[in-house]
Motif scaffolding. Structure first.
Motif, PDB file in Angstrom:
ATOM      1  N   LEU A   1       4.591  -2.553   6.647  1.00 39.67           N
ATOM      2  CA  LEU A   1       4.155  -3.636   5.782  1.00 39.67           C
ATOM      3  C   LEU A   1       4.186  -4.951   6.541  1.00 39.67           C
ATOM      4  O   LEU A   1       5.124  -5.228   7.268  1.00 39.67           O
ATOM      5  CB  LEU A   1       5.070  -3.724   4.560  1.00 39.67           C
ATOM      6  N   THR A   2       3.147  -5.722   6.355  1.00 37.46           N
ATOM      7  CA  THR A   2       3.094  -7.052   6.958  1.00 37.46           C
ATOM      8  C   THR A   2       2.907  -8.064   5.842  1.00 37.46           C
ATOM      9  O   THR A   2       2.326  -7.763   4.801  1.00 37.46           O
ATOM     10  CB  THR A   2       1.937  -7.178   7.966  1.00 37.46           C
ATOM     11  N   ALA A   3       3.400  -9.244   6.052  1.00 37.39           N
ATOM     12  CA  ALA A   3       3.297 -10.285   5.033  1.00 37.39           C
ATOM     13  C   ALA A   3       1.857 -10.749   4.905  1.00 37.39           C
ATOM     14  O   ALA A   3       1.122 -10.826   5.879  1.00 37.39           O
ATOM     15  CB  ALA A   3       4.204 -11.462   5.389  1.00 37.39           C
ATOM     16  N   ILE A   4       1.455 -11.047   3.686  1.00 41.02           N
ATOM     17  CA  ILE A   4       0.137 -11.615   3.431  1.00 41.02           C
ATOM     18  C   ILE A   4       0.257 -13.128   3.596  1.00 41.02           C
ATOM     19  O   ILE A   4       1.151 -13.746   3.025  1.00 41.02           O
ATOM     20  CB  ILE A   4      -0.348 -11.254   2.021  1.00 41.02           C
ATOM     21  N   PRO A   5      -0.617 -13.736   4.384  1.00 36.00           N
ATOM     22  CA  PRO A   5      -0.506 -15.180   4.621  1.00 36.00           C
ATOM     23  C   PRO A   5      -0.607 -15.998   3.336  1.00 36.00           C
ATOM     24  O   PRO A   5      -1.316 -15.630   2.411  1.00 36.00           O
ATOM     25  CB  PRO A   5      -1.696 -15.488   5.542  1.00 36.00           C
ATOM     26  N   GLU A   6       0.123 -17.091   3.307  1.00 39.94           N
ATOM     27  CA  GLU A   6       0.090 -18.017   2.177  1.00 39.94           C
ATOM     28  C   GLU A   6      -1.345 -18.470   1.934  1.00 39.94           C
ATOM     29  O   GLU A   6      -2.084 -18.759   2.858  1.00 39.94           O
ATOM     30  CB  GLU A   6       0.980 -19.233   2.474  1.00 39.94           C
ATOM     31  N   GLY A   7      -1.753 -18.518   0.671  1.00 37.13           N
ATOM     32  CA  GLY A   7      -3.099 -18.957   0.328  1.00 37.13           C
ATOM     33  C   GLY A   7      -4.153 -17.876   0.535  1.00 37.13           C
ATOM     34  O   GLY A   7      -5.339 -18.164   0.504  1.00 37.13           O
ATOM     35  N   SER A   8      -3.718 -16.641   0.725  1.00 37.86           N
ATOM     36  CA  SER A   8      -4.675 -15.562   0.957  1.00 37.86           C
ATOM     37  C   SER A   8      -5.465 -15.278  -0.314  1.00 37.86           C
ATOM     38  O   SER A   8      -5.047 -15.616  -1.412  1.00 37.86           O
ATOM     39  CB  SER A   8      -3.944 -14.307   1.417  1.00 37.86           C
ATOM     40  N   PRO A   9      -6.614 -14.622  -0.172  1.00 39.79           N
ATOM     41  CA  PRO A   9      -7.438 -14.330  -1.343  1.00 39.79           C
ATOM     42  C   PRO A   9      -7.017 -13.064  -2.090  1.00 39.79           C
ATOM     43  O   PRO A   9      -7.716 -12.623  -2.970  1.00 39.79           O
ATOM     44  CB  PRO A   9      -8.823 -14.148  -0.727  1.00 39.79           C
ATOM     45  N   TYR A  10      -5.872 -12.472  -1.751  1.00 42.69           N
ATOM     46  CA  TYR A  10      -5.453 -11.239  -2.393  1.00 42.69           C
ATOM     47  C   TYR A  10      -4.874 -11.525  -3.772  1.00 42.69           C
ATOM     48  O   TYR A  10      -3.829 -12.140  -3.900  1.00 42.69           O
ATOM     49  CB  TYR A  10      -4.424 -10.501  -1.529  1.00 42.69           C
ATOM     50  N   TYR A  11      -5.579 -11.071  -4.777  1.00 45.52           N
ATOM     51  CA  TYR A  11      -5.136 -11.273  -6.151  1.00 45.52           C
ATOM     52  C   TYR A  11      -4.555  -9.991  -6.725  1.00 45.52           C
ATOM     53  O   TYR A  11      -4.938  -8.889  -6.337  1.00 45.52           O
ATOM     54  CB  TYR A  11      -6.304 -11.718  -7.041  1.00 45.52           C
ATOM     55  N   LEU A  12      -3.645 -10.148  -7.683  1.00 45.58           N
ATOM     56  CA  LEU A  12      -3.125  -8.989  -8.398  1.00 45.58           C
ATOM     57  C   LEU A  12      -4.252  -8.376  -9.214  1.00 45.58           C
ATOM     58  O   LEU A  12      -5.095  -9.077  -9.771  1.00 45.58           O
ATOM     59  CB  LEU A  12      -2.006  -9.406  -9.358  1.00 45.58           C
ATOM     60  N   GLN A  13      -4.282  -7.067  -9.274  1.00 42.47           N
ATOM     61  CA  GLN A  13      -5.267  -6.368 -10.090  1.00 42.47           C
ATOM     62  C   GLN A  13      -4.532  -5.676 -11.220  1.00 42.47           C
ATOM     63  O   GLN A  13      -3.592  -4.927 -10.984  1.00 42.47           O
ATOM     64  CB  GLN A  13      -6.034  -5.352  -9.252  1.00 42.47           C
ATOM     65  N   PHE A  14      -4.966  -5.941 -12.413  1.00 35.48           N
ATOM     66  CA  PHE A  14      -4.349  -5.325 -13.579  1.00 35.48           C
ATOM     67  C   PHE A  14      -5.244  -4.202 -14.062  1.00 35.48           C
ATOM     68  O   PHE A  14      -6.426  -4.408 -14.294  1.00 35.48           O
ATOM     69  CB  PHE A  14      -4.128  -6.368 -14.689  1.00 35.48           C
ATOM     70  N   PHE A  15      -4.685  -3.038 -14.191  1.00 34.34           N
ATOM     71  CA  PHE A  15      -5.437  -1.871 -14.600  1.00 34.34           C
ATOM     72  C   PHE A  15      -5.010  -1.458 -15.999  1.00 34.34           C
ATOM     73  O   PHE A  15      -4.256  -0.522 -16.186  1.00 34.34           O
ATOM     74  CB  PHE A  15      -5.231  -0.719 -13.611  1.00 34.34           C
ATOM     75  N   GLY A  16      -5.460  -2.200 -16.972  1.00 35.13           N
ATOM     76  CA  GLY A  16      -5.152  -1.836 -18.345  1.00 35.13           C
ATOM     77  C   GLY A  16      -4.400  -2.920 -19.079  1.00 35.13           C
ATOM     78  O   GLY A  16      -3.989  -3.923 -18.514  1.00 35.13           O
ATOM     79  N   PRO A  17      -4.208  -2.697 -20.364  1.00 33.82           N
ATOM     80  CA  PRO A  17      -3.517  -3.676 -21.210  1.00 33.82           C
ATOM     81  C   PRO A  17      -2.010  -3.632 -20.975  1.00 33.82           C
ATOM     82  O   PRO A  17      -1.518  -2.795 -20.222  1.00 33.82           O
ATOM     83  CB  PRO A  17      -3.866  -3.172 -22.624  1.00 33.82           C
ATOM     84  N   PRO A  18      -1.259  -4.519 -21.643  1.00 27.31           N
ATOM     85  CA  PRO A  18       0.198  -4.459 -21.529  1.00 27.31           C
ATOM     86  C   PRO A  18       0.700  -3.056 -21.847  1.00 27.31           C
ATOM     87  O   PRO A  18       0.122  -2.336 -22.650  1.00 27.31           O
ATOM     88  CB  PRO A  18       0.676  -5.464 -22.586  1.00 27.31           C
ATOM     89  N   ARG A  19       1.779  -2.690 -21.196  1.00 21.49           N
ATOM     90  CA  ARG A  19       2.427  -1.379 -21.333  1.00 21.49           C
ATOM     91  C   ARG A  19       1.581  -0.244 -20.745  1.00 21.49           C
ATOM     92  O   ARG A  19       1.716   0.907 -21.127  1.00 21.49           O
ATOM     93  CB  ARG A  19       2.780  -1.064 -22.792  1.00 21.49           C
ATOM     94  N   SER A  20       0.679  -0.575 -19.803  1.00 23.68           N
ATOM     95  CA  SER A  20      -0.089   0.470 -19.119  1.00 23.68           C
ATOM     96  C   SER A  20       0.831   1.341 -18.274  1.00 23.68           C
ATOM     97  O   SER A  20       0.534   2.509 -18.043  1.00 23.68           O
ATOM     98  CB  SER A  20      -1.169  -0.149 -18.227  1.00 23.68           C
ATOM     99  N   TYR A  21       1.915   0.758 -17.791  1.00 23.34           N
ATOM    100  CA  TYR A  21       2.919   1.516 -17.070  1.00 23.34           C
ATOM    101  C   TYR A  21       3.951   1.977 -18.092  1.00 23.34           C
ATOM    102  O   TYR A  21       4.335   1.222 -18.979  1.00 23.34           O
ATOM    103  CB  TYR A  21       3.592   0.664 -15.988  1.00 23.34           C
ATOM    104  N   PRO A  22       4.429   3.215 -17.963  1.00 23.17           N
ATOM    105  CA  PRO A  22       5.421   3.706 -18.931  1.00 23.17           C
ATOM    106  C   PRO A  22       6.681   2.846 -18.909  1.00 23.17           C
ATOM    107  O   PRO A  22       7.173   2.483 -17.847  1.00 23.17           O
ATOM    108  CB  PRO A  22       5.741   5.122 -18.442  1.00 23.17           C
ATOM    109  N   THR A  23       7.166   2.518 -20.084  1.00 19.32           N
ATOM    110  CA  THR A  23       8.417   1.779 -20.209  1.00 19.32           C
ATOM    111  C   THR A  23       9.305   2.493 -21.225  1.00 19.32           C
ATOM    112  O   THR A  23       8.804   3.134 -22.155  1.00 19.32           O
ATOM    113  CB  THR A  23       8.198   0.319 -20.668  1.00 19.32           C
ATOM    114  N   VAL A  24      10.590   2.389 -21.014  1.00 17.54           N
ATOM    115  CA  VAL A  24      11.555   2.934 -21.968  1.00 17.54           C
ATOM    116  C   VAL A  24      12.627   1.886 -22.198  1.00 17.54           C
ATOM    117  O   VAL A  24      12.825   0.993 -21.384  1.00 17.54           O
ATOM    118  CB  VAL A  24      12.186   4.261 -21.479  1.00 17.54           C
TER     119      VAL A  24
END
Length: 171
Positions: free
Chosen positions: A118-141
């Motif tokens: 893993l290498t650090a992504i430079p500050e100000g990079s264009p890499y945005y978080l991608q959300f795949f679905g609505p809240p609770r798309s990942y299992p939670t307990v």
């Protein structure tokens, strides 16, 4: 400690607590937590980095978990994030010693795959978080469910998984 022991019995491959254990509570409780970590699968505990600026100096201060917990086998992972001015996180604060990166590589090792370089992504990079679905798309307990998964959850729900523990986010 009880939660870590429960997740260990349930077969979690990695346990990641997004909780900063930097201050001692009482010796008995701290030793009990360390004992649970010693018997657990790889465990990540949150670390923090804070940038402090004064008129005279700018310094980065790192806060790691208690030495007792690190000596028990816990791995620190920096959980600090940067929010946009509107209070929303849009860019991934990706760094080799980050909380999620540490959990990922511990999991890969646990399942017999090599860690990812893993290498650090430079500050100000264009890499945005991608959300795949609505809240609770990942299992939670809930916490109480994870304390007694055999009673409240489907069999094998934690088996060979990374289990992340942290504050619940409202939908």
């Amino acid at each position: 400690g009880a939660l870590i022991a429960s997740l260990t019995r349930a077969g979690a491959a990695v346990i990641a607590l997004d909780i900063l254990f930097a201050e001692p509570t009482n010796p008995e409780s701290d030793r009990a937590l360390a004992a649970a970590i010693e018997k657990a699968p790889p465990t990540v505990l949150a670390a923090d980095e804070t940038l402090e600026e004064t008129p005279h100096v700018t310094q980065l201060i790192r806060t790691d978990p208690l030495d007792l917990l690190l000596a028990a086998g816990a791995d620190p992972g920096v959980a600090a994030v940067s929010l946009n001015r509107d209070g929303i996180m849009r860019r991934l604060p990706f760094r080799p010693d980050g909380f999620a990166a540490t959990a990922l590589n511990l999991w890969r090792t646990a399942i017999g795959k090599p860690p990812v370089k893993l290498t650090a992504i430079p500050e100000g990079s264009p890499y945005y978080l991608q959300f795949f679905g609505p809240p609770r798309s990942y299992p939670t307990v809930s916490y109480y469910q994870a304390l007694a998964p055999e009673e409240f959850l489907p069999p094998g729900i934690f088996k060979n998984r990374v289990v992340m523990i942290g504050k619940a986010v409202k939908d």
